[in-house]
Design an enzyme around this catalytic site. Sequence first.
Site, mmCIF file in Angstrom:
data_model
loop_
_atom_site.group_PDB
_atom_site.id
_atom_site.type_symbol
_atom_site.label_atom_id
_atom_site.label_comp_id
_atom_site.label_asym_id
_atom_site.label_seq_id
_atom_site.Cartn_x
_atom_site.Cartn_y
_atom_site.Cartn_z
ATOM 1 N N HIS A 180 0.865 -1.190 0.000
ATOM 2 C CA HIS A 180 0.000 0.000 0.000
ATOM 3 C C HIS A 180 0.901 1.239 0.000
ATOM 4 O O HIS A 180 1.933 1.251 0.692
ATOM 5 C CB HIS A 180 -0.853 -0.025 1.275
ATOM 6 C CG HIS A 180 -2.135 0.741 1.192
ATOM 7 N ND1 HIS A 180 -2.169 2.083 0.977
ATOM 8 C CD2 HIS A 180 -3.427 0.341 1.319
ATOM 9 C CE1 HIS A 180 -3.441 2.492 0.970
ATOM 10 N NE2 HIS A 180 -4.218 1.469 1.169
ATOM 11 N N GLY B 93 0.298 -4.987 1.826
ATOM 12 C CA GLY B 93 -0.942 -5.246 1.086
ATOM 13 C C GLY B 93 -0.699 -5.936 -0.239
ATOM 14 O O GLY B 93 -1.581 -6.593 -0.784
ATOM 15 N N TYR C 185 -4.470 -4.676 10.916
ATOM 16 C CA TYR C 185 -4.937 -5.225 9.638
ATOM 17 C C TYR C 185 -6.452 -5.458 9.702
ATOM 18 O O TYR C 185 -7.046 -5.497 10.777
ATOM 19 C CB TYR C 185 -4.181 -6.524 9.321
ATOM 20 C CG TYR C 185 -3.976 -6.684 7.831
ATOM 21 C CD1 TYR C 185 -3.231 -5.741 7.130
ATOM 22 C CD2 TYR C 185 -4.558 -7.717 7.121
ATOM 23 C CE1 TYR C 185 -3.064 -5.859 5.762
ATOM 24 C CE2 TYR C 185 -4.397 -7.843 5.753
ATOM 25 C CZ TYR C 185 -3.637 -6.896 5.079
ATOM 26 O OH TYR C 185 -3.477 -6.983 3.726
HETATM 27 O O1 YXS Z 1 12.557 8.513 -0.506
HETATM 28 P P1 YXS Z 1 12.004 8.357 -1.906
HETATM 29 O O2 YXS Z 1 11.115 9.493 -2.328
HETATM 30 O O3 YXS Z 1 13.051 7.962 -2.902
HETATM 31 O O4 YXS Z 1 10.989 7.072 -1.846
HETATM 32 C C1 YXS Z 1 11.500 5.818 -1.416
HETATM 33 C C2 YXS Z 1 10.462 5.204 -0.498
HETATM 34 O O5 YXS Z 1 9.866 6.144 0.380
HETATM 35 C C3 YXS Z 1 9.440 4.738 -1.529
HETATM 36 N N1 YXS Z 1 8.586 3.674 -0.986
HETATM 37 C C4 YXS Z 1 7.287 3.820 -0.697
HETATM 38 N N2 YXS Z 1 6.478 4.884 -0.793
HETATM 39 C C5 YXS Z 1 5.179 4.702 -0.400
HETATM 40 N N3 YXS Z 1 4.687 3.529 0.083
HETATM 41 C C6 YXS Z 1 5.479 2.439 0.175
HETATM 42 N N4 YXS Z 1 4.947 1.292 0.604
HETATM 43 C C7 YXS Z 1 6.849 2.563 -0.211
HETATM 44 N N5 YXS Z 1 7.919 1.715 -0.219
HETATM 45 C C8 YXS Z 1 8.958 2.416 -0.708
HETATM 46 O O6 YXS Z 1 10.189 4.235 -2.618
HETATM 47 C C9 YXS Z 1 11.469 4.898 -2.647
HETATM 48 C C10 YXS Z 1 12.571 3.851 -2.610
HETATM 49 O O7 YXS Z 1 12.416 3.185 -1.352
HETATM 50 P P2 YXS Z 1 13.701 2.811 -0.449
HETATM 51 O O8 YXS Z 1 14.721 3.916 -0.546
HETATM 52 O O9 YXS Z 1 13.203 2.446 0.893
HETATM 53 O O10 YXS Z 1 14.252 1.505 -1.224
HETATM 54 P P3 YXS Z 1 15.118 0.308 -0.588
HETATM 55 O O11 YXS Z 1 15.569 -0.503 -1.755
HETATM 56 O O12 YXS Z 1 16.109 0.859 0.375
HETATM 57 O O13 YXS Z 1 14.077 -0.535 0.279
HETATM 58 C C11 YXS Z 1 13.043 -1.250 -0.404
HETATM 59 C C12 YXS Z 1 11.979 -1.652 0.649
HETATM 60 C C13 YXS Z 1 10.752 -2.232 -0.085
HETATM 61 C C14 YXS Z 1 12.592 -2.692 1.625
HETATM 62 C C15 YXS Z 1 11.585 -0.375 1.433
HETATM 63 O O14 YXS Z 1 11.211 0.633 0.497
HETATM 64 C C16 YXS Z 1 10.445 -0.629 2.365
HETATM 65 O O15 YXS Z 1 10.593 -1.270 3.430
HETATM 66 N N6 YXS Z 1 9.230 -0.140 1.930
HETATM 67 C C17 YXS Z 1 8.037 -0.319 2.775
HETATM 68 C C18 YXS Z 1 7.528 -1.757 2.670
HETATM 69 C C19 YXS Z 1 6.280 -1.887 3.525
HETATM 70 O O16 YXS Z 1 6.340 -1.873 4.770
HETATM 71 N N7 YXS Z 1 5.136 -1.943 2.871
HETATM 72 C C20 YXS Z 1 3.835 -2.018 3.586
HETATM 73 C C21 YXS Z 1 3.051 -0.736 3.247
HETATM 74 S S1 YXS Z 1 1.591 -0.630 4.232
HETATM 75 C C22 YXS Z 1 0.677 -1.942 3.664
HETATM 76 O O17 YXS Z 1 0.896 -2.434 2.567
HETATM 77 C C23 YXS Z 1 -0.437 -2.455 4.493
HETATM 78 C C24 YXS Z 1 -1.415 -1.418 4.862
HETATM 79 S S2 YXS Z 1 0.215 -3.235 5.945
HETATM 80 O O18 YXS Z 1 0.930 -2.167 6.680
HETATM 81 O O19 YXS Z 1 -0.893 -3.721 6.691
HETATM 82 O O20 YXS Z 1 1.090 -4.257 5.475
#
Ligand code: YXS
Length: 272
Positions: free
Chosen positions: A77, A121, A151
């Site tokens: 998400h 998500g 969730y």
């Molecule tokens: O800083 P910039 O502008 O370059 O943006 C960065 C991140 O902020 C962005 N980005 C996201 N933006 C919005 N929503 C996201 N879910 C998201 N994930 C990443 O993308 C740019 C590059 O990310 P960066 O620098 O962190 O890359 P990395 O290679 O160091 O790390 C990749 C990840 C995927 C490990 C890392 O980006 C990460 O942990 N992302 C969040 C993963 C996550 O927790 N997703 C769950 C979202 S909430 C959801 O889906 C449900 C509601 S729940 O919470 O219930 O699961």
Amino acid sequence: MSKYDAIANLHAPSALIGVEIIDGIGILTLKNRRKLNALRRDMMRRLTESLESFAEDKIRVVILRAEAGMDVWSSGHDITELPRPGQDPLPYADPLEETLRAIRAYPGPVIAMVHGSVWGGAFDMVLSCDIVIADESASFAITPVNLGLPYNTTGLLHFVGRLRENLVKELFFTATPIEAKKAAEYGVINHLVPSAQLETHTMEIARQMASKAPLAMAAIKEQLRVISDYQPIAAQVFERLQDLRRKAYESADYREGIAAFLEKRQPAFKGE
Ligand code: YXS
């Protein structure tokens, strides 16, 4: 310009979803490369619209994939679009929830073709697909506890429907990614194949299913959805669960979880 070009190109943001038909197979591609395929509202609306159009055109099988070469299939998400703390973060009308329902109700098999890591998500989206074909680069993490996000019960049902409860608890309570081999052992993945064969293997299975009787397939898919989705919960129990969720999404911890992500730091949860 075909109808699908029109959907995919109607607004610039939906260029973040590729929509094509190859050999009668519908192919939807996540293309939000800069944000690691974070599932933005407009992308989800386009995915849902594309599924509706595929169904109108009697497309028998759909493949959901990310662009080739991405290390992250989807980062889940779009956290910047989660409702502000104090509001239910996963309401029924959330565009991602609408897309999950559209996938589960599509009158034919939807295959998730996974290369790279799947987060939050997006993991629920993969589990909402009927079949998962992945390569060795795939991993899967469900991460609400990283944000303090409660969730939704429907989403939990998607996990409980696929995995043993102790594995669901480990995935949710640790928020740790599971690698492809373990995901195959857990039953998340139907076929684990070398990345060089991922596309051909997925298309082979898609063509095989597309050659079968579509009305029977659609009936069997809907029968299985209704059987697995409908769990009798007394109204009072549902309200108690909603109250538990409200306490979480109204908490300072949820505000802290969102802030920590946006400030690129570790959250400090206090249980309040
Ligand atoms: O800083 P910039 O502008 O370059 O943006 C960065 C991140 O902020 C962005 N980005 C996201 N933006 C919005 N929503 C996201 N879910 C998201 N994930 C990443 O993308 C740019 C590059 O990310 P960066 O620098 O962190 O890359 P990395 O290679 O160091 O790390 C990749 C990840 C995927 C490990 C890392 O980006 C990460 O942990 N992302 C969040 C993963 C996550 O927790 N997703 C769950 C979202 S909430 C959801 O889906 C449900 C509601 S729940 O919470 O219930 O699961």
